[in-house]
Design an enzyme around this catalytic site. Structure first.
Site, short mmCIF file in Angstrom:
data_model
loop_
_atom_site.label_atom_id
_atom_site.label_comp_id
_atom_site.label_asym_id
_atom_site.label_seq_id
_atom_site.Cartn_x
_atom_site.Cartn_y
_atom_site.Cartn_z
N HIS J 22 -66.78 29.93 -38.47
CA HIS J 22 -67.14 28.61 -38.95
C HIS J 22 -65.88 27.77 -39.18
O HIS J 22 -65.00 28.16 -39.92
CB HIS J 22 -67.91 28.78 -40.27
CG HIS J 22 -68.42 27.49 -40.83
ND1 HIS J 22 -68.92 27.38 -42.09
CD2 HIS J 22 -68.50 26.25 -40.28
CE1 HIS J 22 -69.29 26.14 -42.32
NE2 HIS J 22 -69.05 25.43 -41.23
N ASP J 30 -59.16 18.99 -19.25
CA ASP J 30 -59.19 18.70 -17.81
C ASP J 30 -57.99 19.36 -17.12
O ASP J 30 -57.16 20.01 -17.77
CB ASP J 30 -59.21 17.19 -17.56
CG ASP J 30 -58.00 16.46 -18.09
OD1 ASP J 30 -56.90 17.04 -18.17
OD2 ASP J 30 -58.13 15.28 -18.43
N ARG J 109 -54.31 9.42 -28.47
CA ARG J 109 -53.86 10.47 -27.54
C ARG J 109 -52.89 11.47 -28.19
O ARG J 109 -53.10 12.68 -28.09
CB ARG J 109 -53.19 9.82 -26.33
CG ARG J 109 -52.69 10.83 -25.32
CD ARG J 109 -51.93 10.12 -24.19
NE ARG J 109 -51.28 11.08 -23.31
CZ ARG J 109 -50.07 10.95 -22.79
NH1 ARG J 109 -49.36 9.86 -23.06
NH2 ARG J 109 -49.57 11.88 -22.02
N TYR J 131 -59.17 11.86 -18.92
CA TYR J 131 -59.81 11.85 -20.24
C TYR J 131 -60.96 12.85 -20.31
O TYR J 131 -61.84 12.71 -21.16
CB TYR J 131 -60.27 10.44 -20.62
CG TYR J 131 -59.10 9.50 -20.74
CD1 TYR J 131 -58.25 9.59 -21.84
CD2 TYR J 131 -58.81 8.58 -19.75
CE1 TYR J 131 -57.14 8.76 -21.94
CE2 TYR J 131 -57.71 7.74 -19.84
CZ TYR J 131 -56.87 7.85 -20.94
OH TYR J 131 -55.78 7.05 -21.03
N GLY J 132 -60.91 13.84 -19.47
CA GLY J 132 -61.96 14.86 -19.48
C GLY J 132 -61.69 15.96 -20.49
O GLY J 132 -61.74 17.14 -20.13
N ASN J 133 -61.38 15.58 -21.72
CA ASN J 133 -61.01 16.53 -22.77
C ASN J 133 -61.89 16.32 -24.00
O ASN J 133 -62.15 15.18 -24.37
CB ASN J 133 -59.55 16.33 -23.19
CG ASN J 133 -58.60 16.36 -22.02
OD1 ASN J 133 -58.50 17.36 -21.31
ND2 ASN J 133 -57.91 15.24 -21.75
#
Lengths: 144, 144, 144, 144, 144, 144, 144, 144, 144, 144
Positions: J22, J30, J109, J131-133
């Site tokens: 937890h 990316d 960023r 920006y595929g994060n």
């Protein structure tokens, strides 16, 4: 230190004893035994005799009832029938402490070394009496 | 076993004692000492008392003559002036065996733990008497 | 440095000598010996000759009295009866220092390499004399 | 052994010397120096003196010409102006062997320890004379 | 970089060359050689040709005078008598640089691979000419 | 399995419990606890509840009598006075099994995480009830 | 804990089950099984019975349909036709949970040990009933 | 990501492909393949099909022209002449992408497993079609 | 060797270049650079010049367009405005090969060392010209 | 492959997801993300997009309901209010698959990089869209 557990049983030895299963064996060895060239797992008990080690180990480890010789000693070179004092003392401790009765059987010295190489671990003590070595086979514990 | 070397000095302890240099320290600890959380290098002497360990170690290790306190014990909590029996015994062994005279100085318990974390290694014995801990500082050996 | 222990015995070599048991062997090798391809455990004594190493090792290690040849040298290729000066010097050191008398026996070169691969460790010195190699077998120490 | 390379330069020491770059430092230490607690990389030259080590190392390692003190010794405790015999001998070897002239500068003992902890490696010798320690800074080699 | 040592001899290669003893072998291999599946110890010399590597290695490594073929090349598949240009160049370098004269002998390709697996290490170069592989056997250095 | 030792105490957990000294702590954690990001030493008891783990651990581990809170639970977020059922059950087990009486004290959730990071090890159970976490401090065992 | 995955499947056991391929086998072992001397990969499920482990494993692992005996138990020593209660329970769980029907076949005890040594991993449970061991062979999953 | 290199070629796969030499082999395996029990070196390409992996690998790896079968597939069990769709697709990709023409040859399933154990590495894809496995042999690159 | 990839890019260097992400940096270093004391990841290109390395690396690695100085050189000590020949050659290679134009910026020598310690890896070449060092920052590759 | 588990979840990723507790976090990154310099634990999913990874991970991992932002994306440099297509797609997948509703929040960023360094692991995909994060925080699972 742990409650009710012999202080000779170091953390690593406790781990080994617990990890061993039915039929796994260990050697209690004297100070001259070639322990590192015999086995990968070694636990040293500097300051403890082989008989102190035996008493401590048998307080938690059952003996194997499926095999003929759950306890084996090394024969005196040149006198295979001799029973060194320390082996007699081993027998008295087994009689007193072990969960099952067991009669120590002796094996020829080089056979003893070959058997030692197959065991789960070697427990090297500070025992300085010659022939202070014994191989034990672990038994199973039935559901209570 | 080696000729003329106390059998309590295990292979790894001999290695540590030899690798230590002038000013390096070690702890001889009792069985309740939190050894693994204090130090990276640990050698267990299961079956040996702290006093046996001290006698064996001083047989090969010189004491530091450049520092005020080459031997330090832990103060009794709540009674900093007390000298436990085992500390008195430590002092008698030093008086008898050490290469240089040295007076044990006591340090407060938590300070002792902090100092222990800086030492080269901890030698954990089976000593079950409380306050069976001592920090030693290694000296140099002059050319003969 | 340790009190009363030859400084040529490095920390790791002391560890190896202490960990070896009855019947374990070690090679003292010259500078040209293929030590790393022969053995897993190697200790280098850069700057020490093979004879200095032999003297230091015998100061703590007993020789094996259970075997015929506790000390073995390498035969000169093409002249198996020759006794190189360094081997004669090895013999004089054994006669002077060893805990038991022992006569060096020579073995054929390739047999020497095969035997070396079975030993507990190789101690590689800076010895630059050819045939400066010797295999020793460790003995047991009886209770005093 | 290698052609034209001092046999005191062990395989690992050669590796360290080659891997060091411009500005990296090493300590040549005496037998009492606390080498293992000072540094991660250690090479022992059991049997070699500090002066033999210095001569061998300078045969392949250039001295740094960008810093004021490419060679530093430890000051005698209580007598910072003293020049121990071994340090004088270090200076004579540098004068004779080094690729660049360099004047040894001395630093206070504890400062020397702090500097030692920053070096690339410690080369521990069997030197038994006190103050047999020197820190060297490696130079660059220009295209020929 | 080290004084007087060919810069193609990287730190790890120097270590390997120094650690090898009399009779140990190494492979200088071309860029297509299956180095990682042949050997545990590999040193890559990216940017160096096999002939540059040979010249550098022979500048410090003696050739074995105890064996018939201290230098062995791989036979051209289907034309065992052929001498590829690069092998001729290997021979010229040996004639020029090696401490002892030696005639390269060729072995069949799969035999070469089997021999390569027994060597101490493989030195993989950027050599892009086929058959740019050679096995060398290290000699001993006599006391001067 | 060992004689007289709760089978929930795995070989590694026995090792940890034996290696802990006076003042070392451990966490018994529920299945949602972030064990691997909290601590280096982790032992998983898959299939055991936190209460089974507590009972087994207290059968061999003494509680610390030198500290105010040898047993600490995590406060319910938003309701610091609440006593979850599982914490009440922890208390009943301590009352029944522990070698010394001890009153569980609760600490704020993020403080609990910070304290957990300082412990010797985390024992992660399959406990699926929320707040099934407890920090225990190990005591010393006096000579008998 | 993960959504929809039995909490008995620890992180490491999930890893093993996912990494096993078609034809790889695993042992679910009871508490007395000599797990560490049989296999390199071991996962302990302290607190889980062998039947809980079987149910959890079959919830994600397909059985092999290419072999005759994807599930094998150990024969009772001296009574090879006997079906211990726990084996009958294993069969009921397979009938209920497995992706393919499979009839447990029994193998002689020492043959079982030899087969266990070839498996991908051993999952040791806290099962205390004798003969609580089963070898499973993993099947393939077809594209949906 | 690198310029001009297929992003399916992960850093570790690039390393393996570059380290392989002439005659080394790799397996592209489907998701059910027992990869970890077959080989020491494994690279997983989760999310990539076997055909995507083949296309990416052939973009940088030459095929071996010295062997009869540089590309081998697994025979359908019970129908050795069958050509599964995915194998036909493998052939089309080789025809289109490989640096040399090569006809896939099929080998019996257990022979395929034995061959797979000898390869340099296994590349396990997420291919879920059965028989999506292929063994490739790497060729040499001639000087340009 | 791989099709279409510069042979100077060794397997490990290819791995590093592929594993680096947007903003990660690497140093191409000359032979005197203190590479091992600067960084954990080092790849040696023995036999390649710094300019050969730069050309090979830029053939697969994009330059960072998010930072002002994706290429940085070391200032000549005492003459910060000087542009050594090798730095001019670095600039010509970038102009010719890089995927984006970039103007090399110079940084003071000790600042260069500090920056080098933060990079992903150091590529040490056999470059023997002074100031043959350059730090490159990796860019991102947009979807095609 | 396992029954009912998305095949994109590799063995190591399953292990990481199960071991997280937890509040532990992970990054789905990316192909250009500097994964190795951000984190110790990395799992590559070569061939999978970031959205495929998100869908697979949310099929087994609960989202944290104790924090404000259990899902965080990286702000477009220079346009912090922009929502790239891939982030919108992340949101649709969360809306569809997650066990709890969650609104993705964006962070600057460099703040994203700092947060990434604190996560339990980074899952690097072959996603080539910028920006595929996304950073996810794991929740707890209540007893059923």
């Amino acid at each position: 230190m742990l409650i009710g557990i012999d202080p000779v049983l170091t953390p690593d030895l406790l781990r080994h004893l617990g990890a061993m299963g039915h039929g796994d064996q260990l050697v209690i060895a004297d100070a001259n035994f070639p322990a590192e060239s015999c086995a990968n797992r070694i636990e040293r008990l500097a300051g403890a005799s082989a008989t102190e080690a035996l008493r401590a180990i048998l307080s938690v480890m059952p003996l194997d009832t499926y095999v003929d010789a759950p306890a084996r000693s090394m024969q005196v070179v040149g006198d295979p029938e001799a029973v060194p004092d320390i082996v007699a003392e081993f027998q008295r401790i087994i009689d007193e402490v072990a969960d099952h009765p067991a009669q120590i059987q002796s094996v020829e010295r080089h056979e003893f070394y070959r058997e030692a190489k197959k065991t789960y671990c070697v427990v090297q003590t500070s025992e300085n009496r010659f022939y202070g070595n014994i191989i034990l086979s672990k038994g199973a514990i039935a559901p209570s």
